[in-house]
Scaffold this active site. Structure first.
Site, mmCIF file in Angstrom:
data_model
loop_
_atom_site.group_PDB
_atom_site.id
_atom_site.type_symbol
_atom_site.label_atom_id
_atom_site.label_comp_id
_atom_site.label_asym_id
_atom_site.label_seq_id
_atom_site.Cartn_x
_atom_site.Cartn_y
_atom_site.Cartn_z
ATOM 1 N N GLY A 16 0.690 -1.365 0.003
ATOM 2 C CA GLY A 16 -0.033 -0.005 -0.015
ATOM 3 C C GLY A 16 0.883 1.254 -0.048
ATOM 4 N N ARG A 19 0.168 6.078 -1.704
ATOM 5 C CA ARG A 19 0.017 7.433 -1.314
ATOM 6 C C ARG A 19 -0.050 7.036 0.334
ATOM 7 N NH1 ARG A 19 -4.817 6.250 -3.886
ATOM 8 N NH2 ARG A 19 -3.880 7.007 -5.630
ATOM 9 N N GLY A 20 -0.191 8.270 0.865
ATOM 10 C CA GLY A 20 -0.481 8.322 2.532
ATOM 11 C C GLY A 20 0.577 7.760 3.337
ATOM 12 N N ILE A 21 0.245 6.957 4.289
ATOM 13 C CA ILE A 21 1.093 6.395 5.178
ATOM 14 C C ILE A 21 2.204 5.553 4.567
ATOM 15 C CG2 ILE A 21 1.352 4.960 7.135
ATOM 16 C CD1 ILE A 21 -1.201 6.057 8.320
ATOM 17 N N GLY A 22 1.581 4.611 3.692
ATOM 18 C CA GLY A 22 2.535 3.743 2.938
ATOM 19 C C GLY A 22 3.621 4.258 2.237
ATOM 20 N N LYS A 41 -2.101 -1.352 -5.515
ATOM 21 C CA LYS A 41 -2.784 -1.671 -6.783
ATOM 22 C C LYS A 41 -2.743 -0.630 -8.018
ATOM 23 C CE LYS A 41 -6.954 -3.332 -6.406
ATOM 24 N NZ LYS A 41 -8.325 -3.418 -6.097
ATOM 25 N N TYR A 167 -15.132 -2.689 10.068
ATOM 26 C CA TYR A 167 -13.710 -2.135 10.156
ATOM 27 C C TYR A 167 -13.014 -2.347 11.413
ATOM 28 C CZ TYR A 167 -9.845 1.209 9.712
ATOM 29 O OH TYR A 167 -8.647 1.989 9.686
ATOM 30 N N LYS A 171 -9.266 -4.614 11.221
ATOM 31 C CA LYS A 171 -8.213 -4.228 11.770
ATOM 32 C C LYS A 171 -7.467 -4.680 12.882
ATOM 33 C CE LYS A 171 -6.188 -1.188 10.296
ATOM 34 N NZ LYS A 171 -5.158 -0.909 9.136
#
Length: 285
Positions: A16, A19-22, A41, A167, A171
């Site tokens: 992942g 973008r973002g945290i990854g 993806k 969710y 998690k």
């Protein structure tokens, strides 16, 4: 001041990373000399309102002087996961850091989350973590230097989550798999830990799902600093832990968290409270 690790000669497989945290995790590890396998993806964002691809992340990491490789990956697909792991090892020679970051998110009541969406949350989050971690077990057991499985998931502290059951279940499943592996790999010196932000983080998901405002968010750098601090430890000793970013960094010597805030003032601990409603800061930031 955090003493960040020298990761030269090491390689990380991160899920992942579009973008973002990854993406921030990939960039932060690359900054410390770690070679990066960028997976996810998205390989083409030309027809999307959302910028970012696994290749772009790999390119930005390569600009820091490390080796990189991008692999398109659906973590729900067992054959694809196994092929990606083989490709990563062929390209890098050895992977010693595995980070399960890829996640699907949708917050809602049970009657608002249809069965197919429930399945998606669990397949991406729990199944994906299970497949990626399981696929690397034999390889990590043979790593001579530090070996890690780290997962972006919360502590398991509750037996219900009204308004977010699907969710939250998915998690917490990620944590359950990772922390179970800590004991299963105890004799192999593979450090298995989870990390989770106390506050919401400024990502595409928090903005898309309108999970507060900039007053409520911190930057992804607080998460990457947490992961780097974990990687400073001995995996044979530091394993089986779930860490909150803020608490862990404070123990490491961080006193001022303002550099991570988007606006003046510290955000409320809403991310921690999603999984532990009784959570409160022991020390004000």
């Amino acid at each position: 001041m955090l003493q960040q690790p020298d990761l030269s000669g090491q390689a990380a497989f991160i899920t992942g990373t579009t973008r973002g945290i990854g993406k921030q995790l990939a960039l932060a590890l690359a900054e410390r000399g770690c070679d990066i396998v960028s997976t996810g993806k998205t390989v083409d964002d030309s027809d999307s309102d959302l910028e970012g691809t696994i290749h772009r992340t790999a390119e930005e990491c390569a600009e820091k002087g490390v080796d990189t490789h991008a692999i398109q990956l659906n973590v729900r697909d067992e054959d694809a996961v196994e092929a990606a792991i083989d490709e990563a090892i062929d390209e890098m020679g050895e992977i010693n850091i595995v980070i399960n970051n890829a996640s699907a998110i949708q917050i809602g009541n049970v009657d608002g989350i249809p069965a197919d969406r429930y399945d998606l949350l669990n397949e991406v989050n729990v199944r994906g973590t299970y497949l990626v971690s399981r696929g690397f077990l034999d390889h990590l057991r043979g790593v001579e230097d530090d070996a890690w499985i780290l997962t972006n998931a919360p502590p398991v502290e509750i037996d219900r989550a009204p308004g977010a059951a699907a969710y939250s279940w998915s998690k917490m499943g990620m944590s359950f798999v990772t922390l179970s592996l800590a004991q299963e790999l105890a004799d192999d010196d593979v450090g298995c830990n989870t990390f989770w932000p106390v506050t919401a983080i400024d990502t595409r998901a928090t903005r898309y799902f309108e999970m507060g405002t900039e007053d409520d968010w911190r930057t992804p750098e607080i998460v990457s600093d947490t992961v780097l601090e974990i990687l400073n430890r001995d995996p044979g000793e530091f394993t089986g832990n779930h860490v909150y970013d803020e608490e862990f960094l404070r123990e490491a010597g961080v006193e001022d968290f303002s550099e991570y805030n988007l606006t003046e003032g510290d955000p409320e601990p809403t991310s921690a409270q999603l999984f532990d409603p009784s959570y409160s800061r022991s020390i004000e930031t």
